[in-house]
Design a protein around this motif. Sequence first.
Motif, PDB file in Angstrom:
ATOM      1  N   THR A 160       4.715   2.324  10.289  1.00  0.00           N
ATOM      2  CA  THR A 160       3.422   2.506  10.270  1.00  0.00           C
ATOM      3  C   THR A 160       3.326   4.101   9.075  1.00  0.00           C
ATOM      4  N   GLN A 161       2.164   3.727   8.000  1.00  0.00           N
ATOM      5  CA  GLN A 161       1.958   4.697   6.989  1.00  0.00           C
ATOM      6  C   GLN A 161       0.734   5.123   7.324  1.00  0.00           C
ATOM      7  N   LEU A 162       0.248   6.285   6.682  1.00  0.00           N
ATOM      8  CA  LEU A 162      -0.960   6.722   6.418  1.00  0.00           C
ATOM      9  C   LEU A 162      -1.321   6.443   5.047  1.00  0.00           C
ATOM     10  N   THR A 163      -2.423   6.040   4.705  1.00  0.00           N
ATOM     11  CA  THR A 163      -2.759   5.953   3.261  1.00  0.00           C
ATOM     12  C   THR A 163      -2.753   7.294   2.376  1.00  0.00           C
ATOM     13  N   ASN A 164      -2.072   7.252   1.294  1.00  0.00           N
ATOM     14  CA  ASN A 164      -1.938   8.349   0.447  1.00  0.00           C
ATOM     15  C   ASN A 164      -3.382   8.877  -0.219  1.00  0.00           C
ATOM     16  N   SER A 165      -3.113   9.855  -1.251  1.00  0.00           N
ATOM     17  CA  SER A 165      -4.389  10.353  -1.914  1.00  0.00           C
ATOM     18  C   SER A 165      -4.845   9.170  -2.703  1.00  0.00           C
ATOM     19  N   SER A 166      -4.076   8.197  -3.049  1.00  0.00           N
ATOM     20  CA  SER A 166      -4.646   6.929  -3.784  1.00  0.00           C
ATOM     21  C   SER A 166      -5.126   6.017  -2.894  1.00  0.00           C
ATOM     22  N   GLY A 167      -5.390   6.276  -1.705  1.00  0.00           N
ATOM     23  CA  GLY A 167      -5.707   4.959  -0.643  1.00  0.00           C
ATOM     24  C   GLY A 167      -4.719   4.056  -0.656  1.00  0.00           C
ATOM     25  N   GLN A 168      -3.352   4.251  -0.623  1.00  0.00           N
ATOM     26  CA  GLN A 168      -2.328   3.264  -0.822  1.00  0.00           C
ATOM     27  C   GLN A 168      -1.270   3.547   0.399  1.00  0.00           C
ATOM     28  N   ALA A 169      -0.703   2.658   0.850  1.00  0.00           N
ATOM     29  CA  ALA A 169       0.434   2.585   1.874  1.00  0.00           C
ATOM     30  C   ALA A 169       1.360   1.495   1.194  1.00  0.00           C
ATOM     31  N   ARG A 170       2.897   2.035   0.919  1.00  0.00           N
ATOM     32  CA  ARG A 170       3.760   1.337   0.102  1.00  0.00           C
ATOM     33  C   ARG A 170       5.053   1.312   0.703  1.00  0.00           C
ATOM     34  N   TRP A 171       5.527   0.059   0.799  1.00  0.00           N
ATOM     35  CA  TRP A 171       6.940  -0.220   1.400  1.00  0.00           C
ATOM     36  C   TRP A 171       7.736  -0.820   0.253  1.00  0.00           C
ATOM     37  N   SER A 172       8.833  -0.267   0.150  1.00  0.00           N
ATOM     38  CA  SER A 172       9.907  -0.754  -1.194  1.00  0.00           C
ATOM     39  C   SER A 172      11.208  -1.208  -0.702  1.00  0.00           C
TER      40      SER A 172
ATOM     41  N   GLU B 257      19.521 -11.402   1.886  1.00  0.00           N
ATOM     42  CA  GLU B 257      18.468 -11.609   0.935  1.00  0.00           C
ATOM     43  C   GLU B 257      18.566 -10.430   0.083  1.00  0.00           C
ATOM     44  N   PRO B 258      18.066 -10.515  -1.273  1.00  0.00           N
ATOM     45  CA  PRO B 258      17.943  -9.430  -2.024  1.00  0.00           C
ATOM     46  C   PRO B 258      16.673  -8.447  -1.541  1.00  0.00           C
ATOM     47  N   THR B 259      17.026  -7.265  -1.643  1.00  0.00           N
ATOM     48  CA  THR B 259      16.028  -6.261  -1.141  1.00  0.00           C
ATOM     49  C   THR B 259      15.200  -5.789  -2.464  1.00  0.00           C
ATOM     50  N   SER B 260      14.655  -6.369  -3.016  1.00  0.00           N
ATOM     51  CA  SER B 260      13.983  -5.976  -4.272  1.00  0.00           C
ATOM     52  C   SER B 260      12.525  -6.190  -4.365  1.00  0.00           C
ATOM     53  N   CYS B 261      11.832  -6.397  -3.233  1.00  0.00           N
ATOM     54  CA  CYS B 261      10.345  -6.734  -3.240  1.00  0.00           C
ATOM     55  C   CYS B 261       9.694  -5.323  -2.897  1.00  0.00           C
ATOM     56  N   ASN B 262       8.532  -5.329  -3.172  1.00  0.00           N
ATOM     57  CA  ASN B 262       7.472  -4.083  -2.781  1.00  0.00           C
ATOM     58  C   ASN B 262       6.175  -4.673  -2.394  1.00  0.00           C
ATOM     59  N   LEU B 263       5.621  -4.018  -1.438  1.00  0.00           N
ATOM     60  CA  LEU B 263       4.502  -4.400  -0.586  1.00  0.00           C
ATOM     61  C   LEU B 263       3.394  -2.969  -0.718  1.00  0.00           C
ATOM     62  N   LYS B 264       2.351  -3.459  -1.011  1.00  0.00           N
ATOM     63  CA  LYS B 264       1.456  -2.288  -1.422  1.00  0.00           C
ATOM     64  C   LYS B 264       0.173  -2.552  -0.799  1.00  0.00           C
TER      65      LYS B 264
END
Length: 305
Positions: free
Chosen positions: A84-96, A40-47
């Motif tokens: 597992t990620q810790l939320t950043n200074s913007s309160g976000q965890a991102r997977w690309s 499958e194409p790997t072009s999705c982002n999850l925030k």
Amino acid sequence: MGGVIAVREIPMKTSSSLRRIAISAAIVAGLTAGIGFATEPTSCNLKVVKFYDKNANGLYDAGDRVIVGWPMTLGRAGSEARSTQLTNSSGQARWSLLPAGGGYWVGEAMPVESNWVQSAPVDADGNPVNPVTDVTLIAGRSKVIKFGNYCLAPSGGRTPGFWSNKNGRARLLDELDGAEEELALLRDLNLVDGNGLPFDPTTAEEVQAWINKTNATNMAAKLSSHLAAMVLNREAGFVNGTRTYLPFGGTINELIALANESLARDQFTPTGDEERAIQEQLKDHLDALNNGANAVAAKPCKRTF
């Protein structure tokens, strides 16, 4: 392949940023491998957005702040891979660069401290949903999931009894002008005595004597004493009026306003008076807060994971 992640060791001379990229790529590969989505194409982002829900309404409102350093975990059904990620200074965890398709799930860690409550997302019955499952990612699009939490802490209130004793008197007289500022605040309210007559104090002694005489024969008088105590608590900095009190369903400031409005409508509420039940409920809310009942904290509390 069973979802096992193989992470290649990065030489020590490689920069930390390149090391993170390599590990992230390995995790994405683990989420992809062995479950039928490798092509499958790997072009999705999850925030994921993590916010402090200071009014406990489950919505990310304009005045809500983000929370930094909160662990969020991404997984996919059929795979043992986890990221597992810790939320950043913007309160976000991102997977690309995630593969399109369904079966993803994302969840938040809950603190060891038991005073934290999850308010979003929730199901149709208002129960917290954690993790969020059956997440589908569509190629070329970004998915956003918001997690809201709040914490409870004592109100900090002092009782009418406090304001009628020597400690309360000392607090009333702690300014250069004595108790004049506090007395002016009380005179601006619709306070009444046991007979339903206006109470407009000019001395701290009058306040103390009035508090000691009030009882529930006239519920308006009893409500008045608890309203006065709460206004004095707020002025003294014991209570933050912007905090939400969940049993009431609004802020302490809103509770103060409603109590004062009720006293403007009816100053004498003995048994059988139609306003008595309303005033008793308002009195009970103020009584609880004056005794330190928990309210939603104005800012995030201590948390450990």
